[in-house]
Design an enzyme around this catalytic site. Structure first.
Site, PDB file in Angstrom:
ATOM      1  CB  SER A   1      46.733  59.187  62.966  1.00  0.00           C
ATOM      2  OG  SER A   1      45.943  58.014  63.126  1.00  0.00           O
TER       3      SER A   1
ATOM      4  CG  HIS B   1      44.788  61.180  59.445  1.00  0.00           C
ATOM      5  ND1 HIS B   1      44.695  61.484  58.099  1.00  0.00           N
ATOM      6  CD2 HIS B   1      45.019  59.843  59.503  1.00  0.00           C
ATOM      7  CE1 HIS B   1      44.875  60.378  57.384  1.00  0.00           C
ATOM      8  NE2 HIS B   1      45.067  59.360  58.209  1.00  0.00           N
TER       9      HIS B   1
ATOM     10  CG  ASP C   1      43.996  56.471  60.185  1.00  0.00           C
ATOM     11  OD1 ASP C   1      44.104  56.695  58.970  1.00  0.00           O
ATOM     12  OD2 ASP C   1      44.809  56.882  61.033  1.00  0.00           O
TER      13      ASP C   1
ATOM     14  CG  MET D   1      41.675  50.859  59.605  1.00  0.00           C
ATOM     15  SD  MET D   1      43.026  50.230  60.603  1.00  0.00           S
ATOM     16  CE  MET D   1      44.189  51.579  60.465  1.00  0.00           C
TER      17      MET D   1
ATOM     18  CG  HIS E   1      43.208  57.222  55.443  1.00  0.00           C
ATOM     19  ND1 HIS E   1      44.441  56.832  55.919  1.00  0.00           N
ATOM     20  CD2 HIS E   1      43.047  56.576  54.254  1.00  0.00           C
ATOM     21  CE1 HIS E   1      45.006  56.000  55.061  1.00  0.00           C
ATOM     22  NE2 HIS E   1      44.174  55.814  54.051  1.00  0.00           N
TER      23      HIS E   1
ATOM     24  CG  MET F   1      42.952  52.670  55.170  1.00  0.00           C
ATOM     25  SD  MET F   1      44.049  52.738  56.606  1.00  0.00           S
ATOM     26  CE  MET F   1      43.215  53.977  57.566  1.00  0.00           C
TER      27      MET F   1
ATOM     28  CG  MET G   1      48.640  54.547  52.266  1.00  0.00           C
ATOM     29  SD  MET G   1      48.094  55.425  53.741  1.00  0.00           S
ATOM     30  CE  MET G   1      48.808  54.427  55.046  1.00  0.00           C
TER      31      MET G   1
ATOM     32  N   GLY H   1      46.832  49.829  57.891  1.00  0.00           N
ATOM     33  CA  GLY H   1      46.206  48.883  58.813  1.00  0.00           C
ATOM     34  C   GLY H   1      46.583  49.095  60.265  1.00  0.00           C
ATOM     35  CG  PHE H   2      48.378  47.248  62.094  1.00  0.00           C
ATOM     36  CD1 PHE H   2      47.555  46.763  63.115  1.00  0.00           C
ATOM     37  CD2 PHE H   2      48.479  46.528  60.916  1.00  0.00           C
ATOM     38  CE1 PHE H   2      46.855  45.571  62.949  1.00  0.00           C
ATOM     39  CE2 PHE H   2      47.778  45.337  60.737  1.00  0.00           C
ATOM     40  CZ  PHE H   2      46.963  44.851  61.757  1.00  0.00           C
ATOM     41  N   GLY H   3      48.968  51.595  63.239  1.00  0.00           N
ATOM     42  CA  GLY H   3      49.855  52.693  63.586  1.00  0.00           C
ATOM     43  C   GLY H   3      51.194  52.122  64.049  1.00  0.00           C
TER      44      GLY H   3
ATOM     45  CG  ASP I   1      48.506  58.020  56.843  1.00  0.00           C
ATOM     46  OD1 ASP I   1      49.027  57.879  57.962  1.00  0.00           O
ATOM     47  OD2 ASP I   1      47.316  57.729  56.601  1.00  0.00           O
TER      48      ASP I   1
ATOM     49  N   GLY J   1      54.501  56.284  59.758  1.00  0.00           N
ATOM     50  CA  GLY J   1      55.901  56.308  60.178  1.00  0.00           C
ATOM     51  C   GLY J   1      56.547  57.681  60.179  1.00  0.00           C
TER      52      GLY J   1
ATOM     53  N   GLY K   1      50.738  59.528  64.028  1.00  0.00           N
ATOM     54  CA  GLY K   1      50.002  58.855  65.092  1.00  0.00           C
ATOM     55  C   GLY K   1      50.877  58.655  66.305  1.00  0.00           C
TER      56      GLY K   1
HETATM   57  C1  DX5 Z   1      47.822  53.494  58.907  1.00  0.00           C
HETATM   58  C2  DX5 Z   1      47.037  54.772  59.118  1.00  0.00           C
HETATM   59  C3  DX5 Z   1      47.872  55.867  59.654  1.00  0.00           C
HETATM   60  C4  DX5 Z   1      48.525  55.541  60.963  1.00  0.00           C
HETATM   61  C5  DX5 Z   1      49.623  56.503  61.240  1.00  0.00           C
HETATM   62  O1  DX5 Z   1      47.031  52.554  58.326  1.00  0.00           O
HETATM   63  O2  DX5 Z   1      46.471  55.221  57.923  1.00  0.00           O
HETATM   64  O3  DX5 Z   1      47.175  57.095  59.695  1.00  0.00           O
HETATM   65  O4  DX5 Z   1      47.629  55.487  62.020  1.00  0.00           O
HETATM   66  O5  DX5 Z   1      50.237  56.103  62.420  1.00  0.00           O
HETATM   67  P1  DX5 Z   1      51.810  56.247  62.647  1.00  0.00           P
HETATM   68  O6  DX5 Z   1      52.118  57.713  62.511  1.00  0.00           O
HETATM   69  O7  DX5 Z   1      51.995  55.736  64.030  1.00  0.00           O
HETATM   70  O8  DX5 Z   1      52.494  55.425  61.593  1.00  0.00           O
HETATM   71 ZN    ZN Z   2      45.657  57.354  57.801  1.00  0.00          ZN
END
Ligand code: DX5
Ligand code: ZN
Length: 216
Positions: A7, A32, A34, A36, A65, A67, A136, A141-143, A174, A176, A196
């Site tokens: 990501s 990937h 993302d 948002m 992706h 969101m 998910m 929303g966040f990595g 997707d 963690g 990510g």
């Molecule tokens: C979360 C995103 C993911 C995220 C993955 O909202 O859809 O793709 O960036 O990041 P990690 O692998 O750090 O959880």
């Molecule tokens: Zn994603």
């Protein structure tokens, strides 16, 4: 071997060219991306303009992706930007079937994403029409968030649903994902690993990708 989809949300945005080059020279399969909107999720990332730059910097699959609310308004723009796969959230679509038809008719592969609390039965009447399910394993929303362990069960239940119906839909996990839990995720039935932080914050991102790719 799983499909590896780093990501770019966790990349260094001041050095995107370097990060794209690193991915191009690595065993990563997909980019990937993302997107948002600050409405569907409490964060804003980037839109079609940046996707177009990523498209120009790689021959690998661009896995977008979304969101965002009202994804139907932007499907055309993401097609023009060069998305290969376009994934929308079941929670953001009033007319999911229509959204999926739109994505397919634009010539992209359609994906459906579901949040951690959303039950798998929301996929029952759409599974036959899609290329992938993005499960998910964090709240979007966040990595850099921790993997929600309930997801293992969900992955294996979804795998069974797909098998029982004789379908070929990919399961993308997707959130963690890291070298320490990736084997369990693949064993549960994942086909695609999004990562990510585990890639971009690793001392050597290419080694992290190699480790993920070697699983299974
Ligand atoms: C979360 C995103 C993911 C995220 C993955 O909202 O859809 O793709 O960036 O990041 P990690 O692998 O750090 O959880
Ligand atoms: Zn994603």
């Amino acid at each position: 071997m799983p499909i590896i989809a780093p990501s770019l949300l966790s990349a260094n945005f001041l050095k995107l060219e370097d990060d794209c080059k690193m991915l191009n020279e690595s065993k990563a399969d997909w980019f990937h991306l993302d997107v948002m909107d600050g409405r569907f999720v409490p964060n804003i990332s980037f839109g079609p303009m940046l996707v177009e730059f990523f498209r120009k910097s790689t021959h690998k699959t661009c896995d977008v992706h979304l969101m965002i609310e009202e994804p139907e308004k932007y499907a055309d723009a993401f097609k023009k930007a060069g998305a290969d796969i376009l994934t929308v959230h079941v929670e953001a679509c009033k007319h999911l079937h229509r959204n999926i038809q739109q994505i397919s008719s634009l010539g992209m592969k359609p994906g459906v994403a579901i949040n951690p609390h959303t039950p798998l039965n929301t996929l029952e009447n759409i599974l036959q029409d899609i290329y992938l399910v993005c499960l998910m394993s964090v709240n979007p929303g966040f990595g850099g968030q921790s993997f929600i362990s309930h997801s293992y069960q969900k992955i294996s239940q979804l795998k069974k649903m797909i098998k029982d119906r004789g379908l070929n839909v990919l399961i993308e996990v997707d959130g963690g994902v890291s070298p320490s839990n990736a084997k369990a995720i693949v064993d549960a039935g994942a086909d695609v690993l999004v990562a990510g932080n585990a890639v971009f914050k690793a001392p050597n991102p290419q080694v992290a990708i190699d480790t993920l790719k070697a699983i299974g």
